[in-house]
Design an enzyme around this catalytic site. Sequence first.
Site, PDB file in Angstrom:
ATOM      1  CD  GLU A  42      -2.450   1.195   2.705  1.00 47.01           C
ATOM      2  OE1 GLU A  42      -3.458   1.726   2.907  1.00 47.01           O
ATOM      3  OE2 GLU A  42      -1.908   0.675   3.725  1.00 47.01           O
ATOM      4  CE  LYS A 108      -7.587   1.762   3.435  1.00 47.19           C
ATOM      5  NZ  LYS A 108      -6.225   2.247   4.319  1.00 47.19           N
ATOM      6  CB  CYS A 142      -4.402  -1.272   4.430  1.00 47.14           C
ATOM      7  SG  CYS A 142      -3.704  -1.448   5.965  1.00 47.14           S
TER       8      CYS A 142
END
Length: 267
Positions: A42, A108, A142
């Site tokens: 990331e 995300k 994540c």
Amino acid sequence: MQTLTITLVQGATRWHDAPGNRDYYGALVRDAAPSDLIVLPETFLSGFTNDTLGNAEFMDGPSVAWMCALAGEVNATITGSLVIRDGDTVYNRLIWASPDGSLAYYDKRHLFRMAGEHTRYGGGNERLIVELKGWRILPQVCYDLRFPVWLRNGRREASAGGMDYDLALFVANWPAPRRQPWRTLLRARAIENLCYVIGVNRVGVDGNDLPYAGDSAVIDPVGEPLVELGTQEQVITVVLDPAPLMAHRERFPAWMDADRFSLDTSV
């Protein structure tokens, strides 16, 4: 589905240094074994930063172009997330760069409010599923790992094969103090979704003095680790075989008994 060769690049990202990180990660990628897919962490060109204005680039900026060029050079798809500005909004955007020059991306969905990510970044509302050598792959970022409803496999009707994806992939900057949840959740997502799971985390210490322990891993559909990396810079290439996955789904079709639900992505 064919066998799929994947390279995990667990690097020590330089803080707020995109040119330095392009050199650093470029060298790691070029030195890796030939692969179909190369996975970087990331925000691998900046570190996990809330300085969005100082680190964001546009999609036509140098870093996306660098990913595309590198993918063509090594003849592999390359993925990892960047800090990307799109209009007036900045996203933690996973880039999927194919060697033929084509691009896909995923923004995300779940923003890490404990670090204020939700106040500086926009969140996505659409999952991305890409195909590579017959595999359907769900790339995520994540904190998304903590949200099983968003990641739920098996939304398709049985007549369409039931399963949405075969491999879930997580790129991360997951700090060392929370390494046990990282390792546990990777296994849980594989077990409940009847799929392979790959998590690629970074190592080192970032500009906020947060340490990262790596713990990148490849998990099989019953939750067993095929590969577990340590706490140092490591690059490893693995080959995934679809046969064990298909056999497990055939003898243990738990997805057929899953609860049906609709997902509201407007909140």
